[in-house]
Design a protein around this motif. Structure first.
Motif, PDB file in Angstrom:
ATOM      1  N   ILE B  10       0.864  -1.173   0.000  1.00  0.00           N
ATOM      2  CA  ILE B  10       0.000   0.000   0.000  1.00  0.00           C
ATOM      3  C   ILE B  10       0.901   1.223   0.000  1.00  0.00           C
ATOM      4  O   ILE B  10       1.930   1.254   0.692  1.00  0.00           O
ATOM      5  CB  ILE B  10      -0.969   0.038   1.189  1.00  0.00           C
ATOM      6  N   ILE B  12       1.485   5.125   0.826  1.00  0.00           N
ATOM      7  CA  ILE B  12       1.018   6.121   1.783  1.00  0.00           C
ATOM      8  C   ILE B  12       1.764   7.422   1.525  1.00  0.00           C
ATOM      9  O   ILE B  12       3.000   7.435   1.492  1.00  0.00           O
ATOM     10  CB  ILE B  12       1.264   5.638   3.232  1.00  0.00           C
ATOM     11  N   ALA B  13       1.018   8.504   1.318  1.00  0.00           N
ATOM     12  CA  ALA B  13       1.623   9.825   1.116  1.00  0.00           C
ATOM     13  C   ALA B  13       1.954  10.427   2.476  1.00  0.00           C
ATOM     14  O   ALA B  13       1.098  10.454   3.367  1.00  0.00           O
ATOM     15  CB  ALA B  13       0.667  10.731   0.349  1.00  0.00           C
ATOM     16  N   ILE B  55       4.736  -1.615   3.004  1.00  0.00           N
ATOM     17  CA  ILE B  55       4.221  -0.252   3.077  1.00  0.00           C
ATOM     18  C   ILE B  55       5.198   0.614   2.298  1.00  0.00           C
ATOM     19  O   ILE B  55       6.404   0.568   2.560  1.00  0.00           O
ATOM     20  CB  ILE B  55       4.135   0.218   4.543  1.00  0.00           C
ATOM     21  N   PHE B  70      -1.355  15.606  -4.303  1.00  0.00           N
ATOM     22  CA  PHE B  70      -2.219  14.746  -3.475  1.00  0.00           C
ATOM     23  C   PHE B  70      -2.242  15.261  -2.040  1.00  0.00           C
ATOM     24  O   PHE B  70      -3.307  15.398  -1.425  1.00  0.00           O
ATOM     25  CB  PHE B  70      -1.711  13.299  -3.523  1.00  0.00           C
ATOM     26  N   ARG B  74      -5.623  16.378  -0.255  1.00  0.00           N
ATOM     27  CA  ARG B  74      -6.256  15.390   0.633  1.00  0.00           C
ATOM     28  C   ARG B  74      -5.531  15.215   1.948  1.00  0.00           C
ATOM     29  O   ARG B  74      -6.055  14.566   2.851  1.00  0.00           O
ATOM     30  CB  ARG B  74      -6.341  14.030  -0.069  1.00  0.00           C
ATOM     31  N   GLY B  75      -4.313  15.720   2.052  1.00  0.00           N
ATOM     32  CA  GLY B  75      -3.542  15.500   3.273  1.00  0.00           C
ATOM     33  C   GLY B  75      -2.885  14.137   3.259  1.00  0.00           C
ATOM     34  O   GLY B  75      -3.111  13.330   2.354  1.00  0.00           O
ATOM     35  N   PRO B  76      -2.047  13.853   4.260  1.00  0.00           N
ATOM     36  CA  PRO B  76      -1.347  12.564   4.293  1.00  0.00           C
ATOM     37  C   PRO B  76      -2.322  11.416   4.481  1.00  0.00           C
ATOM     38  O   PRO B  76      -3.378  11.579   5.089  1.00  0.00           O
ATOM     39  CB  PRO B  76      -0.420  12.679   5.511  1.00  0.00           C
ATOM     40  N   GLY B  77      -1.962  10.251   3.940  1.00  0.00           N
ATOM     41  CA  GLY B  77      -2.815   9.067   4.101  1.00  0.00           C
ATOM     42  C   GLY B  77      -2.657   8.118   2.940  1.00  0.00           C
ATOM     43  O   GLY B  77      -1.708   8.216   2.152  1.00  0.00           O
ATOM     44  N   LEU B  78      -3.623   7.203   2.840  1.00  0.00           N
ATOM     45  CA  LEU B  78      -3.590   6.166   1.803  1.00  0.00           C
ATOM     46  C   LEU B  78      -3.567   6.805   0.419  1.00  0.00           C
ATOM     47  O   LEU B  78      -4.447   7.607   0.081  1.00  0.00           O
ATOM     48  CB  LEU B  78      -4.817   5.259   1.919  1.00  0.00           C
TER      49      LEU B  78
END
Lengths: 137, 137
Positions: B10, B12-13, B55, B70, B74-78
């Motif tokens: 996955i 993650i940003a 990850i 991104f 949208r902020g940090p996350g998936l």
């Protein structure tokens, strides 16, 4: 230290479960494993096998539910990631000792009979992360 | 039909790669596998083993990059999910025959030497999905 076995499933928020199941099934060569409505979580969910992992599609039963609010603010897409562990309670003990902020202080029964617990996104840089132990297989 | 083997990683940003690596390593009992800066993709990335999955942490080199945009919106996350397949080119043929909109029409060399291709989020209900074949293991 080997805490997690791998990604158990990814949770995807969708507007329309009936429309989404065949789309994801075709995209990833997946088959529908489970489908359930959980009134107390305000969600209708479907689990699709994707090789050794799974895709969990989540549609809200109403706008004022966790998945309904997610869709309203961010639109459809990646909602959470679930890591498989041998024992959710042991993982929670480990995280608690490390001062990690949790949503679930104890394992609870999740969708499709899984034992689950969620970590607070504040502890994970905005990622909604779930620990799962899957005694179904 | 078994198209995918499972979730390979996955993505993650994150805002700060150095700060994020120890956080995710502690959370998931992960170890750093690879770290690389890819100027042409505008990204600095780290891959952490999480059991049989990974990850992939992605930090932008500048605001005007895919991951920078991104984070701004949208902020940090998936950020994305990558499914492992035996042969990315064969998967792309299959998806193309099904009329699925692709970002990459051919496999390309991704981070850490992987063969990768991205599907357009329009085809996946807002999910940025990647197919990966990993001939490193």
């Amino acid at each position: 230290m080997k805490a997690v076995n791998g990604v158990h499933h990814i949770g995807i928020a969708v507007d329309d479960l009936d429309a989404s199941i065949p789309v994801y099934a075709a995209l990833f060569g997946s088959t529908l494993e489970h489908r359930d409505t959980v009134e107390e979580q305000g969600v209708e969910a479907a689990s699709l096998a994707a090789g050794i992992s799974r895709i969990e599609l989540l549609a809200p039963l109403a706008p004022d539910t966790p998945v309904g609010r997610f869709l309203a603010s961010r639109g459809p897409g990646l909602h959470h990631v679930a890591f498989e562990v041998a024992d959710v309670a042991l993982e929670l003990d480990r995280l608690r000792r490390d001062g990690v902020r949790l949503i679930d202080e104890r394992p609870r029964r999740g969708l499709f009979g899984l034992q689950v617990a969620f970590v607070h996104p504040e502890a994970t840089g905005g990622v909604l992360a779930e620990f799962v132990s899957d005694d179904r297989h």
